[in-house]
Design an enzyme around this catalytic site. Structure first.
Site, PDB file in Angstrom:
ATOM      1  N   GLY A   1      33.199  34.495  45.751  1.00  0.00           N
ATOM      2  CA  GLY A   1      32.479  34.463  44.489  1.00  0.00           C
ATOM      3  C   GLY A   1      33.385  34.841  43.336  1.00  0.00           C
ATOM      4  O   GLY A   1      34.476  35.405  43.513  1.00  0.00           O
ATOM      5  N   CYS A   2      32.943  34.533  42.129  1.00  0.00           N
ATOM      6  CA  CYS A   2      33.779  34.771  40.944  1.00  0.00           C
ATOM      7  C   CYS A   2      33.965  36.263  40.678  1.00  0.00           C
ATOM      8  O   CYS A   2      35.092  36.731  40.487  1.00  0.00           O
ATOM      9  CB  CYS A   2      33.187  34.060  39.732  1.00  0.00           C
ATOM     10  N   TYR A   3      32.872  37.035  40.671  1.00  0.00           N
ATOM     11  CA  TYR A   3      32.999  38.478  40.492  1.00  0.00           C
ATOM     12  C   TYR A   3      33.816  39.127  41.618  1.00  0.00           C
ATOM     13  O   TYR A   3      34.690  39.966  41.348  1.00  0.00           O
ATOM     14  CB  TYR A   3      31.612  39.136  40.437  1.00  0.00           C
TER      15      TYR A   3
END
Length: 334
Positions: free
Chosen positions: A153-155
């Site tokens: 995921g991006c985070y």
């Protein structure tokens, strides 16, 4: 030349993938696909994203089942909803394709994780066991042998790149959990229109407090607990993560700097700051994660910045592709 299919090509991450792969010298985009029910089916990608006119004028083909394309391609990118990836990935994998999944469907090897955080019961434990988590800088060896790559995921990408060198070097006082405050632009919510992510409606606001699905993803792969609070900001793209930690007694600035240098001196898509900390403008539109830090006494603040659609999604997927097939790691990315 590898034939590739992008499913979910009309979305923000999907069009970035298509752009990178279109200029990749070893990739041939065989087809771009969207769900059969998508209003974008049958349209040209360049009609939806005019910056690609004359560059990538391929139609968005409706996908009803994996068998429609599986025997025509070597590599599949799934820029699709989690439940869709969960169903499609095993079909492409059974046909011998290498699959890069940008959803969360295979990121954490825990069936209960999907029931609690994604709202569906995972049916493919065998593929969960085989999936390689595609945090590219840290899984280089495993990626070379993988058939299913779960792109982080991006985070979690920004958070883990900032924290893993410190954890691996044993610099953090584990009695105080790292506190991650991270803000993302509205493109992280996807292209589908929604009042809650409308640019005019969004104000800087935390969400998913204590229950965001990226917190257990970070913990599972970082190997230590964290407090993670995401925020939505009224800007189009990018993620800025500000992380507060406590260092073990006797650990200083030079120890932290050395840990980051040891981890990333030969990693071309992580840029370290000798002085100061990164800002979003340094990374938007680029495939890098930029990291800076400051130390005062036993307290450490690390700041990581990335483009959520690129290092947080599509460019990391292509980076994993390059590692998987033995191409230069930054090919088509820089």
């Amino acid at each position: 030349m590898l034939n590739t299919l992008i499913v979910g090509a009309s979305g923000y991450a999907g069009v970035e993938l298509a752009t990178y792969l279109n200029r990749h010298p070893h990739m041939n985009i065989t087809a771009l696909a969207v769900s059969a029910q998508s209003p974008d089916a049958g349209k040209l990608l360049s009609d939806l994203h005019p910056q690609l006119k004359g560059i990538l004028d391929l139609p968005l083909q409706p996908l009803s089942q994996a068998a429609d394309f599986a025997d025509k391609v070597d590599v599949v990118f799934l820029a699709t909803a989690h439940e869709v990836s969960h169903d499609l990935a095993p079909e492409f994998l059974s046909a011998g394709c290498v699959v890069f999944d940008l959803s969360g469907a295979f990121r954490v090897n825990d069936e209960n994780f999907y029931t609690e955080y994604y709202g569906f019961s995972h049916q493919h434990q065998a593929w969960l066991d085989k999936a390689v988590y595609g945090l590219a800088e840290w899984r280089h060896k495993d990626l070379k042998e993988a058939q299913l790559i779960a792109v982080p995921g991006c985070y979690p990408t920004a958070s883990q790149l900032a924290l893993k060198p410190l954890v691996e070097a044993g610099l953090l006082n584990e009695a105080q959990w790292p506190v991650i405050n991270a803000t993302s632009g509205v493109s992280g919510a996807g292209r589908k229109a929604s009042l809650g992510t409308s640019f005019c409606e969004v104000s800087l606001q935390p969400y998913g407090i204590f229950n965001h699905r990226h917190q257990p993803e970070i913990v599972a792969h970082l190997g230590m607990p964290v407090i993670f609070t995401p925020h939505l900001g009224n800007f189009p793209r990018g993620i800025l993560a500000t992380i507060t930690c406590r260092l073990n007694a006797g650990v200083g600035h030079e120890d932290v700097a050395q840990a980051f240098l040891q981890a990333y001196q030969d990693k071309p898509l992580v840029r370290l700051y000798d002085k100061g900390v990164p800002a979003l403008k340094s990374v938007v539109g680029l495939p890098f994660c930029d990291i800076g830090f400051a130390v005062k006494g036993e307290h450490l603040i690390v700041v990581a910045a990335e483009d959520n659609l690129l290092k947080g999604a599509s460019s990391q997927a292509v980076q994993c592709l390059n590692i998987r097939f033995g191409f230069p790691e930054t090919l088509s990315l820089i």
